[in-house]
Design an enzyme around this catalytic site. Structure first.
Site, PDB file in Angstrom:
ATOM      1  N   CYS A  55       0.782  -1.240   0.000  1.00 40.27           N
ATOM      2  CA  CYS A  55       0.000   0.000   0.000  1.00 40.27           C
ATOM      3  C   CYS A  55       0.816   1.292   0.000  1.00 40.27           C
ATOM      4  O   CYS A  55       0.793   2.055  -0.965  1.00 40.27           O
ATOM      5  CB  CYS A  55      -0.927   0.006   1.216  1.00 40.27           C
ATOM      6  SG  CYS A  55      -1.981  -1.443   1.392  1.00 40.27           S
ATOM      7  N   LYS A 108      -8.786   6.783   1.569  1.00 39.25           N
ATOM      8  CA  LYS A 108      -7.623   6.261   2.288  1.00 39.25           C
ATOM      9  C   LYS A 108      -6.359   7.032   1.933  1.00 39.25           C
ATOM     10  O   LYS A 108      -6.016   7.173   0.764  1.00 39.25           O
ATOM     11  CB  LYS A 108      -7.444   4.780   1.939  1.00 39.25           C
ATOM     12  CG  LYS A 108      -6.157   4.164   2.486  1.00 39.25           C
ATOM     13  CD  LYS A 108      -6.085   2.677   2.191  1.00 39.25           C
ATOM     14  CE  LYS A 108      -4.737   2.086   2.603  1.00 39.25           C
ATOM     15  NZ  LYS A 108      -4.705   0.620   2.464  1.00 39.25           N
ATOM     16  N   HIS A 110      -2.915   6.731   4.054  1.00 40.17           N
ATOM     17  CA  HIS A 110      -1.878   5.736   4.348  1.00 40.17           C
ATOM     18  C   HIS A 110      -0.466   6.187   3.970  1.00 40.17           C
ATOM     19  O   HIS A 110       0.374   5.392   3.544  1.00 40.17           O
ATOM     20  CB  HIS A 110      -2.186   4.393   3.666  1.00 40.17           C
ATOM     21  CG  HIS A 110      -1.587   3.230   4.418  1.00 40.17           C
ATOM     22  ND1 HIS A 110      -1.588   1.940   3.933  1.00 40.17           N
ATOM     23  CD2 HIS A 110      -0.961   3.178   5.626  1.00 40.17           C
ATOM     24  CE1 HIS A 110      -1.004   1.143   4.790  1.00 40.17           C
ATOM     25  NE2 HIS A 110      -0.602   1.865   5.836  1.00 40.17           N
ATOM     26  N   ASP A 254      -3.484  -0.099  -5.839  1.00 44.41           N
ATOM     27  CA  ASP A 254      -2.162   0.100  -5.251  1.00 44.41           C
ATOM     28  C   ASP A 254      -1.267  -1.120  -5.371  1.00 44.41           C
ATOM     29  O   ASP A 254      -0.051  -1.014  -5.494  1.00 44.41           O
ATOM     30  CB  ASP A 254      -2.276   0.539  -3.786  1.00 44.41           C
ATOM     31  CG  ASP A 254      -3.046  -0.445  -2.915  1.00 44.41           C
ATOM     32  OD1 ASP A 254      -3.603  -1.436  -3.442  1.00 44.41           O
ATOM     33  OD2 ASP A 254      -3.117  -0.205  -1.690  1.00 44.41           O
TER      34      ASP A 254
END
Length: 450
Positions: A55, A108, A110, A254
């Site tokens: 990720c 998201k 991250h 991803d």
């Protein structure tokens, strides 16, 4: 409303989506009609690669145009609040913001949970979503790992509580709101779905829509049905605003599908097989093709011919230079990137690919490919699995599934690619030593095939 000369940009990113989990790359048991329509009206990328099989590094490459190690994120980042992630540097968002774009992100992140690594610090004018790697889709709480639960839902810097609402739908709604409020300035919207990353949660209507599939496959399909419906709503919003033709849409993932045991919701403790790499070898965490070759499409009705099929090897770090090229924004003198603009390929002004080497590294694994041949070292089948090959040479032109290791045949290709990979590994060491030295310019990766 007057359509700006510079195109709008929407990047739609999914999480742990496999090459075989969409319809536009070939027959699939998962129905993705809205994505299929986008691909039919634009360019399908047959060999688009993530820069990493996990990720955070993949996202770092997308936003910076750099190899993950150069960008400063070469591993999966943790969830506790206040953790630094992507170091301050130019990003796609900041470059576009400097050029007058309104920049927004939903979903998201991250790339760090500290203020210095936040979406706003790295170029986004507005943010709605979560900062860490995964949350429960209904409580928006992170339960995993060796720490206590962490609630992780934010509007800008304000913690937001919306218990019981399905996160994929919330991300879609937030994206549509950004589009509906678009002004005369060009827009960059990063729509970062966390589906189909675990936990495998979906509303009953989507589970019922895919009731014909086996249990593990059914939940991946249900989550992707929600994403695909969201893509349809995003496109409809663009059409309402009259800006669809001059909007670039990039859809990708991803990394490859996860085989982690924690995907199961019934207590199983065996590898999960619900995600599909479309016949490619490997899963998330692996430098085999299944871990890094992404289901990807570009759509731009004003410039990309419908039905375009591109087999040239490209990489996520190509997004930043491609978008800046499309927007007419010149490269920054002090911003070295590893990616290359593929605008000419997308628009059909260049049909013949240039010789190019692509490189990968993750957790001791390294790989290099020129599109025809690929060399791997210390490679694994999936995240957390042991090394299965110390070194392997694959003829991708005839063996995309990487079934026949030809290294022992003493091919000259092994020598050629081995020398290139040696050089790359040396550069990796240098980047890791230099990345903490703020402001030091790092030399680019050599990509010309020897």
């Amino acid at each position: 409303m007057t359509t700006p000369e510079r195109p709008h940009l929407i990047v739609i990113y999914t999480d742990d989506l496999g090459y075989g989990d969409v319809g536009f790359l070939g027959p699939s048991d998962i129905a993705t009609p809205h994505l299929d329509a986008l691909a039919a009206g634009g360019a399908t990328m047959r060999r688009w690669y993530s820069n990493s099989p996990v990720c955070s590094p993949s996202r770092a490459a997308l936003l910076t145009g750099c190899h993950p190690s150069r960008a400063g994120v070469d591993h999966i980042l943790g969830a506790p609040r206040g953790r630094d992630g992507l170091p301050p540097q130019p990003t796609l968002a900041s470059r576009l913001a400097d050029a007058g774009y309104a920049t927004s992100m939903v979903g998201k992140w991250h790339l760090g949970t500290s203020e210095s690594s936040s979406p706003r610090a790295l170029g986004f004018g507005s943010f709605f979503g979560f900062l860490a790697g995964c949350v429960d889709y209904y409580s928006h709480i992170m339960y995993w790992g060796d720490h206590h639960p962490i609630h992780d839902l934010w509007t800008g810097t304000q913690e937001t509580w919306r218990n019981g609402e399905y996160l994929t739908t919330m991300i879609t709604d937030a994206a549509v709101q950004v589009i509906d409020e678009v002004a005369d300035d060009p827009m960059f919207l990063f729509v970062s779905y966390n589906a189909p990353h675990y936990p495998l949660h979906a509303p009953q209507e989507y589970v019922d829509r895919n009731a014909h599939l086996p249990e593990d496959r059914r939940m991946i399909a249900a989550m992707m049905s929600a994403v695909d419906d969201g893509v349809g709503e995003i496109v409809a919003a663009l059409e309402r605003q009259g800006i669809r033709d001059n909007t670039i849409i990039l859809f990708s993932s991803d990394n490859g599908p996860s085989a982690e045991e924690r995907n199961w919701l019934n207590g199983e403790e065996i590898a999960f097989a619900g995600g599909s790499a479309g016949g490619l070898r490997g899963h998330k965490g692996s430098l085999y093709e299944g871990g890094i070759r992404m289901p990807t499409l570009w759509s731009w009705p004003a410039r990309i011919t419908p039905g375009t099929q591109i087999t040239t090897c490209c990489q996520m770090s190509d997004v930043l230079p491609t978008v800046l090229d499309a927007a007419g924004i010149p490269p920054a003198d002090q911003h070295v990137v590893d990616g290359s603009s593929v605008l000419d390929l997308l628009t059909g002004t260049k049909s013949e690919p240039e010789d190019r080497l692509l490189y990968w590294e993750y957790d001791g694994q390294t790989a290099v490919s020129d599109g025809t041949w690929k060399l791997v070292r210390n490679v694994r089948e999936r995240l957390g699995a042991p090394t299965v090959e110390k070194i392997g040479l694959y003829h991708l032109a005839v063996d995309e599934a990487e079934t026949s290791n030809l290294y022992a045949a003493d091919h000259s290709e092994a020598v050629r690619l081995g020398a290139a990979l040696d050089d790359f590994e040396t550069r990796l060491t240098g980047w890791q030593q230099q990345i903490s030295q703020q402001g030091q310019e790092l030399s680019p990766i050599p990509t010309a095939a020897p």
